[in-house]
Design an enzyme around this catalytic site. Structure first.
Site, short mmCIF file in Angstrom:
data_model
loop_
_atom_site.label_atom_id
_atom_site.label_comp_id
_atom_site.label_asym_id
_atom_site.label_seq_id
_atom_site.Cartn_x
_atom_site.Cartn_y
_atom_site.Cartn_z
N LYS A 472 27.29 8.19 -16.36
CA LYS A 472 26.40 7.16 -16.87
C LYS A 472 25.73 7.67 -18.15
O LYS A 472 24.92 8.58 -18.11
CB LYS A 472 25.32 6.79 -15.86
CG LYS A 472 24.61 5.48 -16.22
CD LYS A 472 23.26 5.34 -15.56
CE LYS A 472 22.16 6.00 -16.34
NZ LYS A 472 21.93 5.42 -17.70
N CYS A 582 16.33 19.29 -26.74
CA CYS A 582 15.72 19.79 -25.50
C CYS A 582 15.14 21.19 -25.63
O CYS A 582 14.19 21.55 -24.95
CB CYS A 582 16.75 19.76 -24.36
SG CYS A 582 18.30 20.58 -24.74
N GLU A 679 5.46 18.20 -23.80
CA GLU A 679 6.55 18.12 -24.77
C GLU A 679 6.46 16.81 -25.55
O GLU A 679 6.23 15.75 -24.98
CB GLU A 679 7.88 18.19 -24.01
CG GLU A 679 9.12 18.10 -24.86
CD GLU A 679 10.39 18.13 -24.01
OE1 GLU A 679 11.42 18.61 -24.51
OE2 GLU A 679 10.35 17.67 -22.85
#
Length: 777
Positions: A472, A582, A679
């Site tokens: 997905k 990331c 973050e």
């Protein structure tokens, strides 16, 4: 068949039976689906040649033994007779399977169907649920067989099942078992003049092989005329050499043993009638970046692009100007279940499950080549759909995807277990070894920041290990994943091995995490969603999980660093890929002595950055991925200002169409502030000062986070660098560099940044299970 061991003996000469004294013997393990042919090719032939050399040497050295053997049962003459190979049906599925494969290919296990002898070939035990099919009455069987799309399912008296792939009739005609009820429907082709020439060439090849046959007639049967399995290889290779590279499979010869039928099969191959069903793709096309970009937009399930079951779609948006690129199928629960069922069938019953590891690697190399051949189109789609700067997309998003598939393609035939010495069960002996096996159907859920690269990082390891997958993509960036699906078909991946279902995490993603037929789920995304996925995986069927989650990666810059390099790489650590990275440095700790100069230089360099259209080759900084993310970044900056951090530069949306944000710098960020803990996942540099020489103090502050994905340090002092790298609590530590990932180096986090690895040999273990086998002899 049925024994766990197979082998051969070299005899001293006798009176004609194989009853002479034994000179030497060799043996090998019998795999569950081995046939005599398979054993011959894998072991008996190559090892037999070596054994003959060894036997001659033993005789020459005067060391050859003479081991007497009883005459009874020594000859194999009886088991080669066709009348002795009839199937007795009142037995378990495993016994029936062993009987069929033990007589494959000669003389062939047979039974009576509709009054004629039918011989079975290509047996395998059915480990999955029995597929639907049309019943077939078999004489003597307690239960009818089932003709399914994959073969003929047969049942033992224990209720378990097996499947055979090919059937041969009394007249020598062989067909796929799946075509039993439609075998006679094919019309005879009228050959063109060119095809007549090819038939003539093939007739000469047949005559050369069947030298005992005076004239090759239409009715001449290849095997009844004395041909063996070695002749099949010769026939296939000669045709390839002499007929313009026409590539047949050995199975084609077994399925058309009469010359007339064989020519018909060859002609159908030449005309493309026997090729895989052509992939139908309903593209959305755009003229952009000096090319025509063709983008699939439907779900990809079982080798076909198809609309969502309920017909729903959603808009995918170009972040450069906010325009709609196209409508994309919005996968439903029904679509997820179809995709999982296709992947399960491909793993348990399809060609992929039977494919050897080297062939699997060949397909992956081919897919890597296709990704590279189409890299400009893929990079353009990535720029349109995710806002990635084209030059970066070309090098990193697509370039590293190509490298990843090539790397893991090379691992396919190097996945192996080990032998383990254990305490012997005296007076017997034991052998213990491990096998690395695929898990089955794996689900992969990827994020929106590197759409194709994240797909490659996980799916390449998954496929190399032999699994099938349902992937997905992120709802906002589905297009390169769907283009990848198209290329996987061109590469030759069998149906059902790769399935792509665009849609929402709440529907499609949640169903994948709960699905009982999925054995592993790999996820990259936020920590909050990762926790929910882990919970669902545990509650459903305790499926294996690997999670690459959020980060707040610290970057420590000491005053003895090479400052020019620290500025340049520090900016890359934050602003690379618009900060949607990331492992981005979420917080910079800069030593007091160089803090002000570092900040000044960073701001000077930011002012040189060109913000604009990602397809413009001179652009440094493109749009954020989607509108909601841009809005969160602006709120993040507002929170920083309210808490007292100093906004040195940026912090605003760029006044132009699309979702552009200024590269931003905050200083005076204290440890208790929101900016220090959370973050941003955007182009926001968060700088904190630390006192000169306070190494342990800055390490304590750097590690004071629940995240542990990456980290970095800049210093000329190698001892300091090694000390800091040992103390930093992160899955990756960069020293005097940043963002330097490689397909061969394992990547993953600790603490609430998740667990499990992408890339490197360690990634394979995420998609394998270890089986321990202990035998006594």
């Amino acid at each position: 068949m049925g024994d766990k061991k197979a082998g051969f003996s070299v005899f001293w000469a006798d009176d004609g039976l194989d009853t002479g004294p034994i000179l030497l013997q060799k043996s090998c393990d019998v795999e569950p689906n081995d046939t005599v042919d398979a054993l011959y090719n894998r072991f008996l032939f190559p090892e037999g040649i070596k054994a003959m050399v060894e036997a001659v040497q033993l005789i020459a050295d005067g060391k050859a033994p003479r081991i007497p053997q009883p005459e009874e049962g020594a000859t194999y003459e009886g088991i080669q007779k066709k009348e002795n190979a009839e199937i007795s049906w009142d037995q378990s599925a495993e016994v029936l399977h062993n009987w069929i494969r033990g007589h494959d290919k000669v003389p062939g296990a047979w039974t009576e169907i509709n009054g004629q002898m039918v011989t079975f070939y290509g047996s395998s035990l059915l480990k999955s649920s029995v597929p639907s099919g049309e019943p077939l009455e078999i004489k003597g069987a307690t239960k009818p067989g089932l003709v399914t799309k994959n073969g003929l399912v047969l049942f033992g008296n224990d209720g378990k099942a097996l499947m055979v792939r090919n059937l041969q009739f009394e007249d020598g005609r062989m067909i796929p078992a799946s075509q039993y009820f439609s075998a006679g429907e094919t019309s005879v082709l009228e050959l063109t003049a060119e095809e007549v020439k090819v038939a003539g060439t093939i007739k000469v090849i047949w005559a050369g092989i069947l030298s005992n046959v005076p004239v090759i007639e239409d009715s001449t049967d290849f095997f009844k005329s004395g041909a063996s399995s070695m002749d099949v290889v010769r026939l296939v290779e000669e045709i390839r050499q002499k007929c313009g590279g026409l590539q047949l499979q050995n199975e084609d010869v077994y399925l058309a043993t009469k010359f007339e039928d064989f020519i018909q099969k060859v002609v159908r191959k030449l005309r493309g009638e026997e090729s895989e069903e052509e992939l139908v793709v309903d593209y959305v096309s755009k003229e952009v970046n000096e090319m025509t970009v063709k983008m699939p937009y439907q779900c990809f399930i079982n080798g076909q692009f198809t609309d969502a079951d309920d017909g729903k779609t959603y808009d995918t948006i170009n972040p450069t100007d906010g325009s709609i690129i196209c409508k994309v199928s919005y996968a439903s629960l029904v679509d997820v279940d179809k995709a999982v069922a296709a992947a399960k069938d491909a793993f348990e019953n399809g060609e992929w499950g039977r494919m050897n590891a080297r062939e699997r690697g060949r397909l992956m190399y081919r897919l890597a080549d296709l990704l590279e051949e189409n890299q400009e189109e893929l990079a353009t789609i990535e720029a349109l759909d995710s806002g990635a700067v084209y030059t970066l997309a070309l090098k990193t998003h697509i370039g590293m995807s190509v490298q990843t598939f090539r790397y893991f393609a090379g691992w396919c035939d190097k996945i192996q277990g080990s032998t383990i010495p254990i305490n012997q069960a005296r007076p017997n002996r034991n052998l213990t070894f491990t096998k690395k096996e695929p898990l089955g159907v794996c689900a992969i859920i990827i994020p929106w920041n590197y759409p194709l690269m994240m797909l490659a990082w996980k799916s390449a390891a998954c496929l190399a290990a032999g699994n099938t997958l349902v992937l997905k993509p992120a709802q906002v960036t589905p297009l390169t994943a769907l283009k990848f699906a198209e290329l996987s078909v061109k590469a030759g991946f069998p149906k059902g091995v790769i399935n792509i279902i665009p849609g929402s995490g709440g529907i499609a993603g949640q169903r994948l995490s709960e699905h009982p037929d999925i054995r592993k789920l790999g996820f990259t995304g936020s920590t909050a969603i990762g926790k929910q996925i882990m919970k669902s995986c545990a509650v459903s069927n305790l499926k294996k999980v690997s999670l690459e989650l959020g980060g707040k990666s610290p970057l420590i810059i000491f005053n003895d660093c090479e400052l020019d390099k620290a500025v340049r790489m520090g900016m890359g650590a934050v602003f690379f890929n618009k900060g949607e990275n990331c492992i981005a440095a979420g917080r910079l700790f800069v030593e007091e002595a160089i803090h002000d100069e570092f900040v000044t230089r960073v701001v000077e360099e930011i002012k040189k950055m060109k913000i604009g259209d990602p397809l413009d080759r001179s652009t440094d900084h493109g749009p954020q991925n989607h509108k909601a993310h841009l809005e969160k970044l602006l709120q993040y900056c507002e929170a920083g200002v309210k808490e007292g951090a100093t906004l040195v530069y940026g912090g605003r949306q760029v006044q132009r169409p699309g979702f552009f944000m200024e590269p931003t710098v905050f200083t005076d960020v204290e440890d208790h502030m929101y900016l220090a803990k959370e973050e941003s996942f955007g182009p926001i540099m968060v700088i904190s000062k630390f006192q000169n020489g306070d190494i342990d103090g800055v390490l304590q502050r750097a590690n004071n986070t629940e995240y542990g994905l990456a980290s970095g340090v800049f210093t000329r002092d190698i001892n300091k660098a090694m000390y800091v790298s040992e103390k930093l609590e992160a899955g990756t530590v960069f020293v005097n560099t940043y963002n330097k990932t490689d397909v061969a180096a394992p990547f993953g986090g600790v603490k609430q940044s998740g667990f499990g690895k992408d890339l490197g040999e360690e990634a394979l273990n995420e998609y394998l299970k270890t089986k321990t086998v202990t035998l006594e002899y």
